[in-house]
Design a protein around this motif. Structure first.
Motif, short mmCIF file in Angstrom:
data_model
loop_
_atom_site.label_atom_id
_atom_site.label_comp_id
_atom_site.label_asym_id
_atom_site.label_seq_id
_atom_site.Cartn_x
_atom_site.Cartn_y
_atom_site.Cartn_z
N THR B 40 0.84 -1.20 0.00
CA THR B 40 0.00 0.00 0.00
C THR B 40 0.88 1.24 0.00
OG1 THR B 40 -1.79 -1.13 1.17
CG2 THR B 40 -1.78 1.27 1.26
N LEU B 41 0.60 2.14 -0.96
CA LEU B 41 1.32 3.41 -1.06
C LEU B 41 0.36 4.57 -0.85
CD1 LEU B 41 3.50 2.78 -4.28
CD2 LEU B 41 4.18 2.49 -1.88
N ARG B 42 0.88 5.69 -0.38
CA ARG B 42 0.10 6.92 -0.26
C ARG B 42 0.64 7.95 -1.26
NH1 ARG B 42 -2.76 10.22 3.76
NH2 ARG B 42 -2.94 8.31 4.99
N VAL B 43 -0.29 8.62 -1.95
CA VAL B 43 0.08 9.70 -2.86
C VAL B 43 -0.40 11.01 -2.23
CG1 VAL B 43 -0.07 10.56 -5.22
CG2 VAL B 43 -0.52 8.14 -4.76
N PRO B 44 0.52 11.82 -1.74
CA PRO B 44 0.09 13.10 -1.15
C PRO B 44 -0.46 14.00 -2.25
CG PRO B 44 2.46 12.68 -0.77
CD PRO B 44 1.98 11.67 -1.75
N PHE B 45 -1.48 14.77 -1.95
CA PHE B 45 -2.03 15.69 -2.95
C PHE B 45 -1.02 16.78 -3.25
CE2 PHE B 45 -4.30 19.56 -4.15
CZ PHE B 45 -4.86 19.09 -5.33
N LEU B 46 -0.70 16.95 -4.52
CA LEU B 46 0.26 17.98 -4.92
C LEU B 46 -0.45 18.98 -5.83
CD1 LEU B 46 3.33 15.71 -5.77
CD2 LEU B 46 2.94 17.05 -3.70
N GLN B 47 -0.46 20.22 -5.40
CA GLN B 47 -1.16 21.29 -6.13
C GLN B 47 -0.81 21.29 -7.62
OE1 GLN B 47 -3.34 23.05 -4.28
NE2 GLN B 47 -4.13 23.91 -6.19
N GLU B 48 0.47 21.14 -7.93
CA GLU B 48 0.90 21.36 -9.32
C GLU B 48 0.50 20.23 -10.27
OE1 GLU B 48 4.70 19.84 -7.26
OE2 GLU B 48 2.87 20.85 -6.68
N LEU B 49 0.05 19.09 -9.73
CA LEU B 49 -0.33 17.98 -10.59
C LEU B 49 -1.83 17.86 -10.78
CD1 LEU B 49 2.21 15.28 -9.43
CD2 LEU B 49 2.35 16.77 -11.42
N GLU B 50 -2.58 18.79 -10.23
CA GLU B 50 -4.03 18.68 -10.34
C GLU B 50 -4.50 19.07 -11.75
OE1 GLU B 50 -6.42 21.42 -8.18
OE2 GLU B 50 -5.09 23.10 -8.53
N ARG B 51 -5.63 18.54 -12.11
CA ARG B 51 -6.27 18.91 -13.35
C ARG B 51 -7.18 20.10 -13.10
NH1 ARG B 51 -8.17 14.86 -17.68
NH2 ARG B 51 -10.17 15.86 -17.37
N PRO B 52 -7.64 20.72 -14.17
CA PRO B 52 -8.60 21.82 -13.97
C PRO B 52 -9.74 21.30 -13.10
CG PRO B 52 -8.07 21.55 -16.31
CD PRO B 52 -7.37 20.46 -15.58
N GLY B 53 -10.09 22.05 -12.09
CA GLY B 53 -11.17 21.64 -11.20
C GLY B 53 -10.67 20.89 -9.99
N GLY B 54 -9.34 20.81 -9.82
CA GLY B 54 -8.79 20.18 -8.61
C GLY B 54 -8.83 18.67 -8.61
N ILE B 55 -9.04 18.07 -9.78
CA ILE B 55 -9.15 16.61 -9.86
C ILE B 55 -7.76 15.99 -9.96
CG2 ILE B 55 -9.97 14.72 -11.31
CD1 ILE B 55 -12.33 16.54 -12.09
N VAL B 56 -7.51 14.97 -9.13
CA VAL B 56 -6.25 14.24 -9.22
C VAL B 56 -6.18 13.56 -10.59
CG1 VAL B 56 -4.87 12.35 -8.28
CG2 VAL B 56 -6.13 13.86 -6.74
N ALA B 57 -5.08 13.73 -11.28
CA ALA B 57 -4.97 13.24 -12.65
C ALA B 57 -4.96 11.72 -12.71
CB ALA B 57 -3.71 13.79 -13.30
N GLY B 58 -5.59 11.19 -13.76
CA GLY B 58 -5.59 9.75 -13.99
C GLY B 58 -4.18 9.20 -14.09
N ALA B 59 -3.27 9.99 -14.64
CA ALA B 59 -1.88 9.52 -14.80
C ALA B 59 -1.27 9.15 -13.46
CB ALA B 59 -1.04 10.59 -15.50
N VAL B 60 -1.63 9.89 -12.43
CA VAL B 60 -1.10 9.60 -11.10
C VAL B 60 -1.63 8.26 -10.60
CG1 VAL B 60 -1.05 10.35 -8.69
CG2 VAL B 60 -0.84 12.04 -10.53
N LEU B 61 -2.91 8.01 -10.83
CA LEU B 61 -3.51 6.75 -10.38
C LEU B 61 -2.89 5.56 -11.11
CD1 LEU B 61 -7.27 7.89 -10.23
CD2 LEU B 61 -5.50 8.07 -8.46
N MET B 62 -2.67 5.72 -12.42
CA MET B 62 -2.05 4.64 -13.20
C MET B 62 -0.62 4.40 -12.72
SD MET B 62 -3.50 5.20 -17.11
CE MET B 62 -2.89 6.87 -17.39
N THR B 63 0.09 5.48 -12.48
CA THR B 63 1.50 5.34 -12.10
C THR B 63 1.65 4.70 -10.73
OG1 THR B 63 2.01 7.30 -13.43
CG2 THR B 63 3.66 6.61 -11.81
N VAL B 64 0.85 5.15 -9.78
CA VAL B 64 1.00 4.60 -8.43
C VAL B 64 0.58 3.14 -8.39
CG1 VAL B 64 -1.26 5.28 -7.46
CG2 VAL B 64 0.75 5.07 -5.97
N SER B 65 -0.42 2.76 -9.20
CA SER B 65 -0.84 1.35 -9.18
C SER B 65 0.26 0.47 -9.77
CB SER B 65 -2.15 1.16 -9.92
OG SER B 65 -1.99 1.39 -11.30
N ASP B 66 0.94 0.98 -10.78
CA ASP B 66 2.05 0.22 -11.38
C ASP B 66 3.19 0.06 -10.37
OD1 ASP B 66 3.50 -1.07 -13.36
OD2 ASP B 66 4.26 0.78 -14.23
#
Lengths: 141, 141, 141, 141
Positions: B40-66
């Motif tokens: 189990t990993l934790r991804v801290p919310f990082l302001q600069e990687l958010e998508r318009p609207g404050g949504i955590v990017a799908g790329a982050v979810l794909m990367t952390v799962s890998d």
């Protein structure tokens, strides 16, 4: 897919989308070409994103294929139709080493609700690096 | 999967793998917990990687799962067995907004050649954000 | 997923659905158990559908997982909501030989438009034969 | 993929494989054409396998795509190399109604261990019914 004579967006509009997308910006994705239902992006090789051994990271290939499909959809629906990725499957086929990547996405079926397409990443020497299936869903406005 | 009493790596070894991985470093992935076949990993919310609207990017979810699956495999095979991702399928289920993400990967079948597993990303309020199937292949040394 | 106290269908209704489905009939799928968002079917071993070497065909595992998910969705939405499969991914993990197969499907996210879930097929000795991700879409009536 | 002048199998050999495969026999799959890394099969419409409403069942599309890929691989490796499906992902795009189905599979990457390819099913009026990604693994003899 209905044939279209003209894309529903201009090159400047697609470049603006790339400039405003944090991930496209981190990776410096560049618009290579586009047409109705199709879009090709270039990923310049960036030293700091390489994996041990100089291999271009899988995360870059997944990200660029997602963005290329997003833009390919805009060529059909315009840039103001809200769509989000529901599913992205990547198969990694060969490694890219210290070189640019060319990613081409194309829409196979622009449905009423779901949009399904394929993307592939190739090296500049035309080696197939990865293959992707991608589904977007339209968000009712 | 054979039950194992002990993981084949230590927490320090997994933290070193994260520290040496460019993508884990960009996203500041943190080791939360692990056990045989699981990580189990934790991804801290990082302001600069958010998508318009404050949504955590799908790329982050794909990367952390890998990355989480990579570490989950190390708990079974040790940190020196070379493995690479051959296939990663992501289904995006809910959006994360301005919050940390918790990703848990677990190996379903550690085969002789292929290793198949699942990962899921959840918000800190336990909303299921994404679900992933991941296949790694062992590289003969 | 919201917890439900009661499934939205009865065992008799699910058995009727199986009896009226040509594929469920060819393969003699039997209802084992069900609950809200979940359904388990049994596939009796049929001599004439075996592959050379007595291996249960992959087509049977794909078909039963699709049907089990269809019924799992009915336990949430009732039997009259029209849904169709949009995506089914199967990973074959172990071979079944001359034996019954038990398939359990469960809904992970019953969304407004898309319903996503997992299924797995196991031998009667609990060997994991295949793992499936399945997406259904609701058809507006 | 290396270009090959000649397929590694003959039409008679592929027809024999179809005749000996229980599933190809149930569905009466017919060899339409083949070439190096490619194979096209026809699925005649069979009244007894239709779904309510005359729709060709998804199970038929999944099965024929798996078989077509199997034969496409034989055109490269010959008919005696043992291979099994490890992963098959199907996206259902349009419904076939009371009509024959044409399925074309082609190998994208014939790797040392894994063989990855695509298949698509079309109606006889060229409507895209389904799209498939398929991975086979070679079994050491």
């Amino acid at each position: 897919m209905r044939a279209r004579v003209e894309p529903a967006v201009t090159a400047d509009e697609l470049r603006l989308v790339l400039a405003e997308s944090p991930f496209a910006r981190i990776h410096s994705f560049q618009l290579e070409s586009f047409g109705p239902g199709k879009c090709t992006l270039r990923v310049p090789f960036l030293q700091e994103l390489e994996r041990p051994g100089g291999i271009v990271a899988g995360a870059v290939l997944m990200t660029v294929s997602d963005v290329a499909m997003w833009l390919a959809i805009m060529t059909l629906l315009g840039k103001d139709t809200m769509t989000v990725t529901t599913e992205l499957k990547t198969t990694f086929l060969n490694s890219a080493r210290s070189e640019d990547v060319i990613c081409t996405a194309r829409v196979l079926k622009p449905g009423k609700t779901l949009i399904y397409g394929l993307a592939e990443c190739r090296s500049t020497t035309d080696v197939l690096l990865s293959h992707h299936t991608i589904t977007y869903i339209k968000i009712p406005s």
